[in-house]
Design an enzyme around this catalytic site. Structure first.
Site: not given
Lengths: 126, 394
Positions: A61-63
């Protein structure tokens, strides 16, 4: 049993294992205020990561997920340690900025849910 | 991993806590990705600026680093969640604005230039061929590697900032020539007539290439605007951090690995457009993803001159390019039409879904991708069509 992996962030911690067989997303997957897993379809949904040795294959997923780990730590609801099969950037950065002991390159399938796990540097004992 | 004496000192905390934290991040990443050593970087672009994405967690982290952290190389900043000066006219609430300005203040204390643009290469952060850099912002990463020939991995917010606070990044991935060779050939068998055709192609190919290195063959001409939007599209539908255009980009002579090839024909171009262009009458028109170049502002000024917009129209660009547009006389034609400059921000990182709009018309595949993820409907149009839509009497 004692497994030796690779220390991503060195430290010592001990707690009960919280084990996810699937990759975890922290951004949108864990509530940063409570530590509760909220990701749809994750087998840990509804459980809290607080004080647990969190065991999962790798992050996804997102950083922005790195910042969620940091927020969990600031709120006192972070896992006490993280054990991965293969750590990637999001979890590694999150563990470092939050100062959560983190080890990878261990066979996570050997660790049973709720087992008492001790993390020390690169070693994982349970 | 080999560390120099200076790097060891940073890791031991002798250069302060922020530099230590930064070096810990870089060493861990080096370990994970098998880097043998660090390499010095000459330029950094930091992503993770919009309060919409950072939240309070990100803000706290930045505040903590700003206690003793300091940028060691030229460091510029991605767009924020609002214009730093005109946020009220954009409809942004005071609570959001207060947090966003705190984020900006932390970056300022860290010595980061408050450039607030996704196109640093159009606004004074201009690395040269072969230079090692550490950039966040996926579209700028693809542009820097592919068009400039500088070398960067696709950094996240904290790892780019860590590179800035130490002046280093671990040597792996796209810093090494062996990882810059094409992995997939794309035979372009359709004339590309506008930057929007490049955008649609990038969106289509990004899905096929995932995180590989595509080589486009058969593209006869492409300027900054075409390559800017191609870079953004490739990096949004896939994880592409580098591509080549045969005969045009500086490393396109690298020999491809293997023989995998796909064709991009009128059929694929049509399919790509269909992925991005839905239905509905737009209540919001936005251009400048990535941020407009001066030449795009000139085109907009020409198209908007003497006209009035009938709905909200955002022209997203950096404050630096806006300044040049002011000097050139373009800005007044654009503003006289009722269109608004959205400097420092864009339709992707501003909380557009909370401003009450439902259907957005834009000329960017990347913007369509993220706006759809945020629950909005999108119309994908050429720049000229966006202006026609915005000035149509409703």
């Amino acid at each position: 049993m004692k497994l030796t992996g690779r220390a991503i962030y060195e430290g010592r911690a001990e707690g009960a294992a919280l084990v996810s067989a699937s990759p975890m997303s922290f951004y949108g997957g864990v509530n940063p205020e409570t530590g509760e897993v909220v990701e749809h379809g994750n087998e840990l949904k509804g459980q809290s990561v607080k004080g647990r040795v969190l065991v999962f294959p790798h992050g996804k997923g997102s950083t922005v997920g790195s910042y969620v780990l940091y927020r969990l730590a600031k709120n006192g609801v972070a896992p006490c340690a993280i054990v991965n099969a293969k750590c990637e950037t999001i979890v590694a950065v999150g563990a470092i900025i939050s100062e959560i002991p983190c080890v990878d390159m261990v066979d996570v399938s050997k660790i049973k849910p709720n087992a008492r796990v001790k993390v020390d540097g690169a070693s994982v004992e349970f | 991993m080999f560390l120099t004496r200076e790097e060891e000192k940073m890791l031991a905390g002798e250069e302060g806590r922020a530099a230590q934290k930064a070096m810990q991040i870089l060493v861990a990443l080096g370990k994970i990705y098998g880097a043998e050593k660090m390499v010095k970087v000459s330029s950094v672009q930091v992503s993770g600026v919009s309060y919409k994405n950072l939240g309070d967690a990100g803000l706290e982290f930045l505040d903590e680093l700003a206690v003793d952290g300091r940028a060691r190389v030229k460091t510029t900043l991605n767009p924020a969640g609002m214009s730093l000066t005109d946020w009220k006219s954009q409809g942004i609430g005071a609570a959001f604005a207060e947090k966003q300005l705190k984020v900006i203040d932390a970056y300022r204390r860290l010595g980061v230039e408050i450039s607030c643009t996704c196109t640093p290469y159009l606004a004074g952060n201009t690395p040269g061929f072969g230079q090692h850099i550490a950039w966040g912002e996926s579209s700028a990463v693809a542009y820097a590697n592919s068009v400039i020939g500088a070398r960067t991995n696709r950094e996240g917010g904290p790892s780019a900032l860590a590179a800035s606070l130490t002046g280093r990044t671990p040597l792996y991935g796209l810093h090494l020539e062996e990882n810059r060779v094409p992995t997939l050939a794309v035979d372009v068998e359709v004339p590309l007539r506008s930057p929007e055709d490049f955008s649609a192609m990038g969106y289509f190919v990004g899905r096929a290439a995932t995180d590989g290195v595509p080589l486009f063959r058969g593209v006869r001409q492409a300027g900054v605007e075409e390559l800017k939007t191609l870079s953004a599209a490739l990096a949004s539908s896939g994880g592409v951090a580098m591509y080549h255009v045969e005969g045009l980009t500086p490393e396109s002579k690298l020999k491809p690995e293997g023989h995998e090839a796909i064709a991009f024909t009128p059929k694929e171009l049509q399919e790509a457009r269909a992925l991005l262009d839905g239905d509905g009458s737009p209540d919001f028109v936005a251009v400048g993803c990535p941020h407009c170049s001066l030449s795009e502002l000139e085109t907009l000024a020409r198209l908007l001159r003497g006209k009035k917009v009938s709905r909200e129209f955002w022209v997203c660009c950096s404050r630096e390019v806006k300044r040049r547009s002011d000097d050139a006389g373009y800005s007044r034609w654009i503003e006289a039409s009722g269109a608004k400059f959205a400097t420092d921000t864009c339709m992707v990182v501003a909380p557009v879904e909370e401003l009450g709009y439902r259907v957005v018309a834009t000329n960017s595949a990347k913007a369509c991708h993220y706006l759809r993820n945020a629950g909005l409907r999108t119309r994908f149009m050429r720049l000229e069509e966006c202006v026609a839509e915005a000035t149509r009497s409703s």
